[in-house]
Design a protein around this motif. Structure first.
Motif: not given
Length: 171
Positions: A102-117, A119-129
């Motif tokens: 049920d994640r929002s469509p915004l976060y469906q799109a954002l979680t496709q973006v990899p971090d500097d390492a 790795k894409a996918g799930r938000v790990q915790w509060n305050f992911e930027k």
């Protein structure tokens, strides 16, 4: 990636909106929580808002209660906490699911973006930027992802914000 600027969103006061309202600005999208060990990051988020707002930058806060129930309040409680404890002036949105079916469509799109390492996918915790550069024509926006423990005022976050600012607004 779908055009994230067209995804329907709701501000914490119930007003419908989209990111199109901020399309020409550098955005720092953060899933926030009031009862988390990382909650003091609100202070750095607000400082970034104050330091860069007149240069084409906006922090956008998305309260999330998916991590150990650390954002249990209703909209009014969240607004009161943010304004009285941290003097938050940046836009806040309604509670948002950032993971799961049920994640929002915004976060469906954002979680496709990899971090500097890488790795894409799930938000790990509060305050992911997520730093999002202003939209240019029909091109997909440039997005940088920073994990929760990376402070909002970390050099790499500041560098991403500075790089995305319009040329005349860079330091």
């Amino acid at each position: 990636m779908a055009d994230i600027f067209d995804i329907p969103l709701t501000l914490i006061d119930g007003t419908p909106t989209t990111l199109a309202h901020w399309r020409d600005r550098v955005l720092l999208i953060v899933n926030v929580a009031s009862k988390c060990g990382l909650t003091p990051q609100y202070e750095q988020l607000e400082q970034l808002q104050r330091d860069y707002a007149d240069r084409g930058f906006t922090v956008l806060g998305f309260p999330c209660n998916q991590f150990l129930g650390q954002e249990p309040g209703d909209a009014e409680q969240i607004q009161t906490f943010c304004s009285t404890t941290y003097g938050v002036t940046f836009p806040m949105f309604e509670k948002t699911k950032v993971n799961g079916r049920d994640r929002s469509p915004l976060y469906q799109a954002l979680t496709q973006v990899p971090d500097d390492a890488g790795k894409a996918g799930r938000v790990q915790w509060n305050f992911e930027k997520f730093v999002i550069a202003p939209a240019v024509g029909d091109a997909a926006p440039v997005i940088r992802r920073f994990r929760p423990r990376t402070r909002p005022d970390a050099p790499e976050v500041i560098a991403a914000i500075e790089a995305a600012l319009p040329a005349g607004d860079r330091a």
